[in-house]
Write a protein that holds these residues in place. Sequence first.
Motif, PDB file in Angstrom:
ATOM      1  N   TYR A 154      31.691   2.219 102.660  1.00 19.95           N
ATOM      2  CA  TYR A 154      32.125   2.483 103.702  1.00 19.95           C
ATOM      3  C   TYR A 154      33.666   3.093 104.158  1.00 19.95           C
ATOM      4  O   TYR A 154      32.992   4.574 104.615  1.00 19.95           O
ATOM      5  N   ARG A 155      34.427   3.433 104.300  1.00 23.33           N
ATOM      6  CA  ARG A 155      35.082   4.148 104.601  1.00 23.33           C
ATOM      7  C   ARG A 155      35.885   5.306 103.658  1.00 23.33           C
ATOM      8  O   ARG A 155      35.899   6.540 104.491  1.00 23.33           O
ATOM      9  N   CYS A 159      33.351   7.507 104.909  1.00 21.50           N
ATOM     10  CA  CYS A 159      33.463   8.185 106.813  1.00 21.50           C
ATOM     11  C   CYS A 159      34.130   8.503 106.986  1.00 21.50           C
ATOM     12  O   CYS A 159      34.314  10.017 108.331  1.00 21.50           O
ATOM     13  N   LYS A 160      35.942   8.542 106.205  1.00 15.11           N
ATOM     14  CA  LYS A 160      36.668   8.926 106.648  1.00 15.11           C
ATOM     15  C   LYS A 160      37.510   9.424 105.807  1.00 15.11           C
ATOM     16  O   LYS A 160      39.133  10.109 106.144  1.00 15.11           O
ATOM     17  N   GLN A 177      28.884   4.600 113.703  1.00 15.01           N
ATOM     18  CA  GLN A 177      29.515   4.709 113.107  1.00 15.01           C
ATOM     19  C   GLN A 177      30.733   3.825 113.945  1.00 15.01           C
ATOM     20  O   GLN A 177      31.177   4.112 115.299  1.00 15.01           O
ATOM     21  N   TYR A 193      34.743   3.481 112.802  1.00 12.16           N
ATOM     22  CA  TYR A 193      35.310   5.378 112.636  1.00 12.16           C
ATOM     23  C   TYR A 193      35.152   6.370 113.797  1.00 12.16           C
ATOM     24  O   TYR A 193      34.001   7.329 113.712  1.00 12.16           O
TER      25      TYR A 193
END
Length: 673
Positions: A26-27, A30-31, A332, A334
């Motif tokens: 997920y991280r 996303c980022k 989300q 983040y």
Amino acid sequence: MMKVVKWDAKDIKTKLSNKINDCKLYRRRCKESSWKEDEITVLEPGGLHNSDDFDASYFDIDSAIQSVFNNDDNVPNVNYVYRHVKFLHSQLIANPPVVQPRPNSTDVMDKRAADSADAIIHYSLRQYNLKEVFELSSLNVMVYGLGWVKSVWDPSKGRILDFDDDSGLMRVEGDLSFNAPSVWDMWVQPSKERWEDMEYVFERRWYNEEELEFHFTPKQVKLIKKSGDRKSQQENSRSYADKFRSGDDFRETIYGVYHYWEKGLPTNGYLGRYIICLGDGTPVTELDVNPHRFVPTEVREERLNGDIEPAEMYSVARLPFHPIQGDKVPGQFYSNTFVSYEKAIQDMINKLDHLTMENIEANGAQILAVPEGSGIDETSVNDGGPWQVLRVSSSQEKPSFITSGGQMPDIQMFREKLKGAGEDMAALNESMFGQQSREQSAMAMEYAVSQGNLVRRNIFEHYVQQVEGVYKDLLDMVRTYWTTSRTIRVMGKEKAFEAYTVKGASIDGGFDIIVEYGTSMFLDPVLRKQEFVQNFAMYQQMGVDPKVLLEGMELGDVESVHDTIKAWERRQAEIFEQMVANDIYIEPQEMQDHQAMIAYGYRYLSTAEFRDMDEGDKKLIEKHIQQREQLAKGTIGGSGPGALNGQAPAGPAAPAEGEAQMPMPPPQGPGIG
């Protein structure tokens, strides 16, 4: 009745493996690629250059840095993003939120509990260097859009209680611990958007070999060394700073393990879960309850009121982390930062600077075109300097210079527009930098500054929530773990050090903490002196000695001036508190500022605290105020501070008519007398 869900021992690895895999995935989606771009944009002098070989989806930091201007050292690097990050970070930490414990009632015990909590907060701010912790967290939110503060009780710290020389075993008291974890070492639950709904997190912590032997058993150390993360071999989830700590040339190995924290939920009986594991979910320690557990405020107050028995009290597990988020992204957890939007503008500015530099180099080179039969040896001239010879095939033409083309005038105009666009993305304007492109009033500049800060109001609110969460954790840990009395020294009002003897029971209840942003004085000395200048006339009207004002202006010490103004009010408040607490009457003294103390007394009569007071205590306070009024009337024209409304007398009073003039006494000093 609800059933508590227990984890089967044989399924623990599978559960942890699934959770940590989803958190990392997920991280990463996303980022992580954006974080690496933002890091380079802020920390590299030239920012981020979007070359063709730059893989924006997922890339190696070394190749990304090498792509900055294709390693051309002659390119001028002007990193405006770095300037904006440092400016906004300084603005955030220069005016921190105010943390103020306030009693829940007019009861004296509630006031004393609030005073003890205030002393503990001021003590912890310096003892645990919380200012630096918040500074690191706020810097991370500017660069990554997310910052963390961890507050936990560390049983391996604190005062030594026992030490056995023979066995080498040591027992310590334990102590509070605060730090700002890196965003690269934190993973959150993928399915949640709000921090309040987050059920668990993974925290990666790094240990050298001595720390492994201190915290883990030999069997656990062997497992970590075999399969744990190694900082020198990181490839994924690696920060800009980790680039300088990786490589086979490092001799000491740093091992990483993952701490799984789960907060109290109905499914786990509100006890939470805690376990240390490896990156693949392999357990290192046994599954245990979350140690970060505290009795809820409402349960503690019911116990103080006698509504429940001690056996009926229970604790609820929390996550020992406090995030500060930047620009929220719907759906989300983040968040974004303005760097994500400004980096493309910064990259375009650098490209324009690159073109400008190439044009300057081209105009600085003198190229001479000569025919083949001229007899000039071009190898003796083409030495890499500004003079170059170019051989042409036609022998009919005489030698001539080739002139480079000029640069488009629109390039500089476009660059200025991009520079302004970058400031717009950061919500900055010239008024914030103290600049004026045209003459305007101070009110117009203040309005421009206020409108720019309005864009970042959400960050200010998250900052307040983070600070409030940290200090609530701090006070709960003191209640739980400071079981014996200890003496702390803090600097109180009027620059006086005060000693408090406190323990957990001293702050068991009767107060709550209020955190507000924008109500404190600036930490920056220049801004504090400006505040002096703006309020100088008001201070003089309030009776502050000009010498005190000049001294405070020199030191930028606004607080001392405010202490001077409120000193007599505090003395009057202390008298009222002693009268109510001890049920005694205290007579006012003659040599006091009666006007200031009477003004405070009348304000006190209008408070809800006085309204709810016992009739006997009311009569004591009213009697005290009436007697002070009589003293004030009797000292008009006398020598007390209240005689001239809080101002010092201008000089000795003139003698009455028919009264002899008293001679002035001789001066006294060294060598005189």
